[in-house]
Scaffold this motif. Structure first.
Motif, short mmCIF file in Angstrom:
data_model
loop_
_atom_site.label_atom_id
_atom_site.label_comp_id
_atom_site.label_asym_id
_atom_site.label_seq_id
_atom_site.Cartn_x
_atom_site.Cartn_y
_atom_site.Cartn_z
N HIS A 116 32.23 54.14 34.47
CA HIS A 116 32.07 54.03 35.91
C HIS A 116 31.39 52.72 36.32
CE1 HIS A 116 32.17 58.47 35.11
NE2 HIS A 116 33.21 58.29 35.87
N THR A 117 31.86 51.63 35.74
CA THR A 117 31.34 50.33 36.13
C THR A 117 32.43 49.27 35.96
OG1 THR A 117 29.69 48.61 35.70
CG2 THR A 117 30.42 49.89 33.82
N GLU A 118 32.33 48.21 36.74
CA GLU A 118 33.30 47.11 36.65
C GLU A 118 32.77 45.97 35.80
OE1 GLU A 118 36.52 46.68 37.99
OE2 GLU A 118 36.24 48.85 38.04
N ASN A 119 31.49 46.03 35.49
CA ASN A 119 30.85 44.96 34.75
C ASN A 119 31.14 45.06 33.25
OD1 ASN A 119 29.14 43.16 33.56
ND2 ASN A 119 27.35 43.74 34.75
N ILE A 120 31.99 44.16 32.76
CA ILE A 120 32.42 44.24 31.36
C ILE A 120 31.26 44.11 30.39
CG2 ILE A 120 33.80 43.08 29.59
CD1 ILE A 120 35.89 42.57 31.61
N ARG A 121 30.32 43.29 30.74
CA ARG A 121 29.17 43.09 29.87
C ARG A 121 28.35 44.38 29.74
NH1 ARG A 121 24.11 41.37 30.10
NH2 ARG A 121 23.40 40.37 28.20
N ASN A 122 28.47 45.23 30.71
CA ASN A 122 27.69 46.47 30.73
C ASN A 122 28.43 47.64 30.09
OD1 ASN A 122 25.35 47.84 31.41
ND2 ASN A 122 26.20 48.56 33.34
N LEU A 123 29.61 47.40 29.54
CA LEU A 123 30.40 48.50 29.00
C LEU A 123 29.88 49.04 27.68
CD1 LEU A 123 34.09 47.41 29.70
CD2 LEU A 123 32.76 49.17 30.86
N ALA A 124 29.42 48.16 26.80
CA ALA A 124 29.07 48.62 25.46
C ALA A 124 27.92 47.82 24.84
CB ALA A 124 30.31 48.53 24.56
N ASN A 125 27.03 47.27 25.67
CA ASN A 125 25.92 46.48 25.13
C ASN A 125 24.70 47.33 24.83
OD1 ASN A 125 25.42 46.92 27.86
ND2 ASN A 125 24.17 45.09 28.03
N GLY A 126 24.91 48.41 24.09
CA GLY A 126 23.81 49.30 23.70
C GLY A 126 24.40 50.53 23.03
N PRO A 127 23.67 51.17 22.14
CA PRO A 127 24.20 52.29 21.35
C PRO A 127 24.73 53.44 22.19
CG PRO A 127 21.97 51.68 20.67
CD PRO A 127 22.29 50.85 21.86
N GLY A 128 23.99 53.84 23.21
CA GLY A 128 24.42 54.95 24.05
C GLY A 128 25.62 54.59 24.88
N LYS A 129 25.64 53.34 25.36
CA LYS A 129 26.74 52.89 26.20
C LYS A 129 28.04 52.79 25.44
CE LYS A 129 23.65 49.97 28.88
NZ LYS A 129 23.41 48.59 29.32
N LEU A 130 27.98 52.25 24.23
CA LEU A 130 29.24 52.08 23.51
C LEU A 130 29.85 53.42 23.14
CD1 LEU A 130 29.47 52.34 20.09
CD2 LEU A 130 27.77 50.56 20.26
N CYS A 131 29.01 54.42 22.89
CA CYS A 131 29.54 55.75 22.59
C CYS A 131 30.26 56.32 23.80
CB CYS A 131 28.42 56.69 22.16
SG CYS A 131 27.84 56.36 20.50
#
Length: 196
Positions: A116-131
């Motif tokens: 639920h975000t458009e920011n590509i950098r924010n998609l998987a820059n952290g363990p919880g996010k990438l999952c």
DNA sequence: CGGAAGATTTCT
DNA sequence: GAAATCTTCCGA
């Protein structure tokens, strides 16, 4: 090309280093998502106070770590998030590599939808996010990375690697100073807490 | 901006 | 009772 079983059976620190620049591939009914691994940490069970398997502790959660390398170790943390690890080493050695950040490569629209975000950098820059972005949850606990549902492939990238201390393990006494974190140098998709 | 609190499973 | 985390809310 897809990494085979023998890649995962060697030295955990060496594998962590070599995983940087590899591509994590996730196949789901919704589509395929891929991301370049840009950040990883080693957890070497018996000697590592930060590891869930420190001192050869065994539980339902850590069981898969005691098997041979090349399987997925997924655990739930802080009541809300999953973390994805690759089990390494031969059978009986509770060692693993925590995948901490990805650079989105393929299936980006699908990841945006899941996060639920458009920011590509924010998609998987952290363990919880990438999952979240890769749809990783309990259903792939113990998943064989030599199968098709989830695997890692070598695309020939070999970024410059930076070594540093691990993140958020202040409670682990002397283990917190181990230089067991590996990142792709200068990569924008490494998780934010890089400073220090 | 930056810091702090909250969510709530799994193990000690 | 605290953790291998992230998001939101608050005050400057």
């Amino acid at each position: 090309m897809k990494l085979q079983r023998d890649f995962y059976l060697g030295d955990t620190l060496e594998i962590s280093k070599r995983l940087i620049g590899k591509v994590l591939v996730r196949n789901t009914p919704d589509g395929v998502t891929k991301g370049i691994i840009v950040e990883a940490e080693s957890y070497i069970g018996p000697f590592d106070k930060a590891a869930h398997s420190y001192g050869n502790r065994k539980s339902e959660r850590t069981a898969v770590q005691y098997g041979p390398g090349g399987f997925a170790y997924v655990y739930f943390i802080y009541g809300m998030y999953y973390c994805f690890n690759v089990v390494t080493g031969s059978e009986g050695k509770p060692e693993c590599v925590l995948i901490r950040a990805l650079e989105p490569l393929d299936g980006i629209e699908l990841m945006k939808k899941r996060r639920h975000t458009e920011n590509i950098r924010n998609l998987a820059n952290g363990p919880g996010k990438l999952c979240n972005a890769m749809a990783i949850d309990r259903s792939i606990y113990g998943c064989d990375l030599c199968q098709n549902e989830l695997y890692i492939e070598d695309c020939g990238f070999s970024p410059e690697i930076e070594v540093s201390k691990r993140i958020n393990i202040d409670y682990a006494d002397e283990a917190k100073d181990f230089m067991w974190r590996f990142t792709a140098k200068g990569n924008n998709y490494v998780s934010v807490k890089t400073k220090k």
